[in-house]
Design a protein around this motif. Structure first.
Motif, PDB file in Angstrom:
ATOM      1  N   CYS A  89       0.820  -1.169   0.214  1.00  0.00           N
ATOM      2  CA  CYS A  89      -0.094  -0.057   0.050  1.00  0.00           C
ATOM      3  C   CYS A  89       0.799   1.257   0.041  1.00  0.00           C
ATOM      4  CB  CYS A  89      -1.074   0.109   1.325  1.00  0.00           C
ATOM      5  SG  CYS A  89      -2.070  -1.113   1.248  1.00  0.00           S
ATOM      6  N   SER A  92       2.585   1.953  -3.416  1.00  0.00           N
ATOM      7  CA  SER A  92       1.679   2.283  -4.356  1.00  0.00           C
ATOM      8  C   SER A  92       1.540   3.833  -4.498  1.00  0.00           C
ATOM      9  CB  SER A  92       0.338   1.712  -4.169  1.00  0.00           C
ATOM     10  OG  SER A  92      -0.511   2.040  -3.037  1.00  0.00           O
ATOM     11  N   MET A  93       1.620   4.455  -3.041  1.00  0.00           N
ATOM     12  CA  MET A  93       1.499   5.862  -2.855  1.00  0.00           C
ATOM     13  C   MET A  93       2.964   6.503  -3.124  1.00  0.00           C
ATOM     14  SD  MET A  93      -0.912   6.505   0.073  1.00  0.00           S
ATOM     15  CE  MET A  93      -0.027   5.210   1.212  1.00  0.00           C
ATOM     16  N   TYR A  94       3.797   5.751  -3.221  1.00  0.00           N
ATOM     17  CA  TYR A  94       5.350   6.513  -3.697  1.00  0.00           C
ATOM     18  C   TYR A  94       5.707   5.568  -4.746  1.00  0.00           C
ATOM     19  CZ  TYR A  94      10.001   8.186  -2.799  1.00  0.00           C
ATOM     20  OH  TYR A  94      11.160   8.821  -3.183  1.00  0.00           O
ATOM     21  N   THR A 193      -5.229   3.014  -2.967  1.00  0.00           N
ATOM     22  CA  THR A 193      -4.959   3.464  -1.453  1.00  0.00           C
ATOM     23  C   THR A 193      -4.835   4.714  -1.143  1.00  0.00           C
ATOM     24  OG1 THR A 193      -3.402   1.381  -1.348  1.00  0.00           O
ATOM     25  CG2 THR A 193      -3.273   3.047   0.325  1.00  0.00           C
ATOM     26  N   ILE A 194      -4.354   5.520  -1.881  1.00  0.00           N
ATOM     27  CA  ILE A 194      -4.261   7.021  -1.878  1.00  0.00           C
ATOM     28  C   ILE A 194      -5.612   7.581  -1.726  1.00  0.00           C
ATOM     29  CG2 ILE A 194      -4.646   7.430  -4.305  1.00  0.00           C
ATOM     30  CD1 ILE A 194      -2.354   9.574  -1.685  1.00  0.00           C
ATOM     31  N   ALA A 217      -4.348  12.969  -5.803  1.00  0.00           N
ATOM     32  CA  ALA A 217      -4.467  11.515  -6.143  1.00  0.00           C
ATOM     33  C   ALA A 217      -4.699  11.160  -7.494  1.00  0.00           C
ATOM     34  CB  ALA A 217      -5.965  11.071  -5.240  1.00  0.00           C
ATOM     35  N   ILE A 220      -0.959  10.861  -8.746  1.00  0.00           N
ATOM     36  CA  ILE A 220      -0.135   9.705  -8.104  1.00  0.00           C
ATOM     37  C   ILE A 220      -0.635   8.386  -8.679  1.00  0.00           C
ATOM     38  CG2 ILE A 220       0.404   8.507  -6.061  1.00  0.00           C
ATOM     39  CD1 ILE A 220       0.368  11.153  -4.719  1.00  0.00           C
ATOM     40  N   THR A 221      -2.036   8.201  -8.697  1.00  0.00           N
ATOM     41  CA  THR A 221      -2.511   6.957  -9.147  1.00  0.00           C
ATOM     42  C   THR A 221      -2.217   6.549 -10.779  1.00  0.00           C
ATOM     43  OG1 THR A 221      -4.075   7.205  -7.612  1.00  0.00           O
ATOM     44  CG2 THR A 221      -4.391   5.327  -9.071  1.00  0.00           C
TER      45      THR A 221
END
Length: 275
Positions: A89, A92-94, A193-194, A217, A220-221
Motif C-alpha cells: 500500500c 503504491s503511494m510512492y 490506497t491513496i 490523488a 499519483i495513481t
C-alpha cells in the motif's frame, strides 16, 4: 646334521627375540591384528533417504494442479501477511522502482486489492456523509443522508478495481503482450490506497482544497499505473501502445471525476431548511 640344525634353531630364536631388543631402544611395533579385523567387520547400512514430505506439503498448499473451481486453488492468492499488504500500500503511494519485482516479488495476491477496494467504498461513503452534514451545519440547514450513495460507491469502485484490469488484460493479451491478470489487478487494487486519506482530507469545507487533493490523488495513481503497465504495453507496437495508454488515461479520468462530483462536492441542494 645336528650342528646345522642348531644354527637354524639359533637364528629362529634370534629372530623372535629381536623385537624385544629393538623395543628396549625406544622403538615400538604396532599390532595390526585388531585393526585388520576391524576393517573386515561388517558396517551398518546407510539410513534410508528421507521422504520428500516438505516438497509434498508445499505442493499441496501451493494450489498447483488443483482444479480452478476448488477453494485450494484460490487459497494461495490470499496467503499474505499484514506487513506485506502495508508495504504494498505504501509503495503504491510512492511509485518508485519496479513494483512487480521489488514489492510484489512476482507473488501477486487478491487479499489486498479486495480489502483496499472495500475500505475505499467505506471511506468514500462515510467521509462524504460527514462532509455533507458538516456543510449543512455550517449553513444552518439539516442534512438528509442518501444511502443510495453506498450502492453507487460499490458499483463504481469495484468496477474500476476489477473490471478495468480485466479489460486491460484482455486487450494486451489480444495483442500478444503476455500480461499477468493478477499483477494488473494488484496495480489497480493497490493504486486505490491513496483515496483513503484523500477521503478524510475532503471532509474540510473548502472546495478548492478538495479539488487539489483529488488532483494529487489523480496524478499519483496515474503515475503508478502507467509506470507499471507500460512494461506490459510496450511489448506491442507503438501505435497500439498509445491507444491502450489513452484508454487507461480516459478510464482513470472518468473515475476521478465521478468520485469528485458524486462524493466530494457538497452543495446545499441535498439539504433542506430546518422546520
Amino acid at each position: 646334521m645336528s650342528g646345522k640344525y642348531n644354527v637354524i634353531v639359533d637364528m629362529d630364536d634370534a629372530a623372535y627375540t629381536q623385537p624385544a631388543t629393538i623395543e628396549s631402544d625406544g622403538l615400538e611395533f604396532q599390532d595390526f591384528s585388531t585393526s585388520s579385523t576391524g576393517l573386515n567387520k561388517p558396517q551398518a547400512p546407510p539410513p534410508p533417504p528421507l521422504l520428500p514430505e516438505t516438497a509434498t506439503s508445499s505442493n499441496s498448499n501451493s494450489g498447483v494442479g488443483k482444479p480452478i473451481w476448488s477453494v485450494d486453488y484460490y487459497a494461495t492468492f490470499f496467503d499474505v501477511d499484514t506487513t506485506q499488504v502495508v508495504e504494498r500500500c505504501l509503495k503504491s503511494m510512492y511509485p518508485v522502482g519496479d513494483f512487480a519485482a521489488d514489492t510484489l516479488q512476482n507473488q501477486p495476491d487478491l487479499y489486498g486489492p479486495f480489502w483496499i477496494a472495500t475500505s475505499v467504498v467505506f471511506a468514500v461513503f462515510v467521509c462524504s456523509s460527514l462532509a455533507g452534514s458538516l456543510a449543512a451545519y455550517i449553513a444552518g440547514k439539516s442534512h438528509i443522508y442518501d444511502f443510495t450513495l453506498l450502492s453507487f460507491a460499490v458499483i463504481v469502485i469495484y468496477m474500476y478495481a476489477f473490471l478495468c484490469p480485466a479489460l486491460v488484460w484482455a486487450s494486451t493479451k489480444y495483442f500478444g503482450c503476455q500480461p499477468s491478470l493478477l499483477e494488473i489487478i494488484n496495480y489497480y487494487g493497490y493504486g486505490l490506497t491513496i483515496w483513503i486519506p484523500v477521503s478524510l482530507l475532503c471532509i474540510i469545507p473548502f472546495d478548492y482544497a478538495r479539488w487539489a487533493f483529488v488532483g494529487i490523488a489523480f496524478i499519483i495513481t496515474l503515475a503508478f499505473l502507467v509506470k507499471n503497465l507500460y512494461i506490459v504495453i510496450s511489448r506491442t507496437d507503438a501505435k497500439t501502445s498509445r491507444i491502450i495508454l489513452l484508454a487507461i488515461l480516459f478510464a482513470h479520468t472518468v473515475f476521478t471525476l465521478v468520485l469528485k462530483i458524486a462524493f466530494y462536492s457538497y452543495d446545499y441542494t441535498t439539504t433542506v431548511d430546518q422546520p
